[in-house]
Design a protein around this motif. Structure first.
Motif, mmCIF file in Angstrom:
data_model
loop_
_atom_site.group_PDB
_atom_site.id
_atom_site.type_symbol
_atom_site.label_atom_id
_atom_site.label_comp_id
_atom_site.label_asym_id
_atom_site.label_seq_id
_atom_site.Cartn_x
_atom_site.Cartn_y
_atom_site.Cartn_z
ATOM 1 N N CYS A 94 0.847 -1.203 0.000
ATOM 2 C CA CYS A 94 0.000 0.000 0.000
ATOM 3 C C CYS A 94 0.881 1.251 0.000
ATOM 4 O O CYS A 94 2.021 1.224 0.446
ATOM 5 N N HIS A 107 0.235 -3.975 6.257
ATOM 6 C CA HIS A 107 -1.026 -3.902 7.010
ATOM 7 C C HIS A 107 -2.184 -4.370 6.153
ATOM 8 O O HIS A 107 -3.322 -4.023 6.408
ATOM 9 N N CYS A 167 -7.017 -3.262 3.861
ATOM 10 C CA CYS A 167 -6.825 -1.808 3.736
ATOM 11 C C CYS A 167 -7.595 -1.216 2.555
ATOM 12 O O CYS A 167 -8.578 -0.525 2.741
HETATM 13 ZN ZN ZN Z 1 -2.988 0.809 3.362
#
Ligand code: ZN
Ligand code: ZN
Length: 369
Positions: free
Chosen positions: A42, A64, A171
């Protein structure tokens, strides 16, 4: 006995990860050991590499956006069993605090320290490398073959859901789809603009389509984002760049502006454009992108004229209750994860994955362990 794992460790800002053996403490009260199966990379990981980690946060294991399998239980774990397929989530849902018991907010009071301090829910550290304490991003640290996480941050998903796609719910999917459904509450027939068509922006697009928006305008510097954008529900695409007035372009397509504008880029300049591109009296601009360090600088006039501004973190999603629903929406054909995955790499090649995202070549690279 502590678990040995292999993790990608950030020792210094702007440097590549070093993959090394780490030690994970046994799960404590309410915690579980998760073996990672898949993990997306990300933009927030890159923000951390570039130095937004709070002081004292190095060395750290980032990541994450993982999915994995529960391999061991600490004492008192109620919601999970060994063998469960799970998403270790960046935010918590303790189920006890005011935020968790209502839909007013998804900021679990008991999860804040873990989220921003990159530590376990109790504020301490679970991982070490050569005896040295290791932070874990958002208390997860998913760039690791294993991690120890509190059950309040572990969403159980159906074991039939492919984890390669489901990991994105930890996420990008939650942040994008959730922002539309849970935070902005976009109604059917709405007009929507999305600034930035990375993984978050594309999930805003498919969230808007799911909500029944009639006009969905996507803006990005990269022309190649039009294809995946249209596949996920865009009705219009604007390539932004020098000489292009984004607000003007949006008003040409949606006279008077859009009802909802989502900033999935971050930074004051884009936030200002997002707000200005909404309709007077009822427009809502939703800020999602990572800030650039500068204070927000929006037009006072834009606000006085009835436009509103809100922030959204993890899409207002209650991690344990809502993340599994988003996984099921994909399996029901209402969301699409495959279009988001442009690259697949073995975990050992994570540094290549970081560069692909930095260069704008990847929407999502998913690492397999
Ligand atoms: Zn993220
Ligand atoms: Zn809570």
């Amino acid at each position: 006995m502590p678990t040995k794992a292999r993790a990608a460790i950030l020792y210094a800002f702007h440097e590549p990860f070093r993959i090394e053996e780490i030690e994970l403490a046994d799960p404590k009260e309410g915690e579980v050991l998760v073996e990672m199966h898949s993990c997306g990379i990300c933009h927030s990981d890159i923000s951390m590499i570039d130095g937004s980690v709070p002081e004292g946060g190095l060395p750290i294991v980032l990541g994450h956006e993982g999915a994995g399998v529960v391999r061991a239980l600490g004492p008192g774990v109620k919601s999970l069993q060994i063998g469960d397929h799970v998403l270790p989530m960046p935010m918590a849902e303790c189920g006890q605090c005011e935020s968790c018991r209502s839909r007013k907010s998804n900021f679990c009071d008991n999860g804040m320290q873990s989220l921003f301090g990159n530590v376990a829910m109790d504020g301490t550290i679970r991982a070490t490398v050569g005896g040295r304490p290791l932070h874990q991003m958002c208390g997860v640290g998913a760039f690791s073959t294993h991690t120890v996480v509190h059950e309040a941050k572990v969403a159980k998903i159906d074991s039939g859901a492919p984890m390669e796609g489901a990991c994105l719910v930890s996420c990008a999917v939650s942040t994008g789809v959730g922002a539309v459904i849970y935070d902005a509450k976009v109604p059917p027939g709405a007009t929507v603009a999305v600034f930035g068509l990375g993984a978050i922006g594309l999930n805003i697009v498919q969230g808007a389509r799911l909500a029944g928006a009639k006009t969905i305008i996507g803006l990005d510097r990269i022309a190649d984002r039009e294809g995946p954008g249209r596949a996920l529900g865009l009705t219009h695409f604007v390539q932004v760049g020098p000489g292009v007035d984004a607000v003007e372009e949006i008003r040409k397509i949606s006279p008077g502006g859009v009802e909802f504008a989502f900033d999935a880029v971050g930074g004051s300049a884009v936030a200002r454009q997002a707000l200005s591109s909404t309709r007077i009296g009822c427009g809502l601009a939703v800020l999602i992108g990572v800030p650039d360090g500068a204070d927000l600088n929006v037009s006072y006039y834009d606000i006085i004229m009835g436009r509103r501004l809100m922030g959204s973190m993890l899409g207002g999603v209650h991690p344990l209750a809502d993340a599994p629903r988003l996984v099921e929406l994909e399996r029901a054909g209402k969301l699409n994860f495959d279009t988001l995955i442009t690259h697949r790499l073995p975990f050992e090649r994570i540094n290549e994955g970081i560069e692909l995202l930095r260069a704008g070549k990847a929407i999502r690279t998913v690492l397999s362990f």
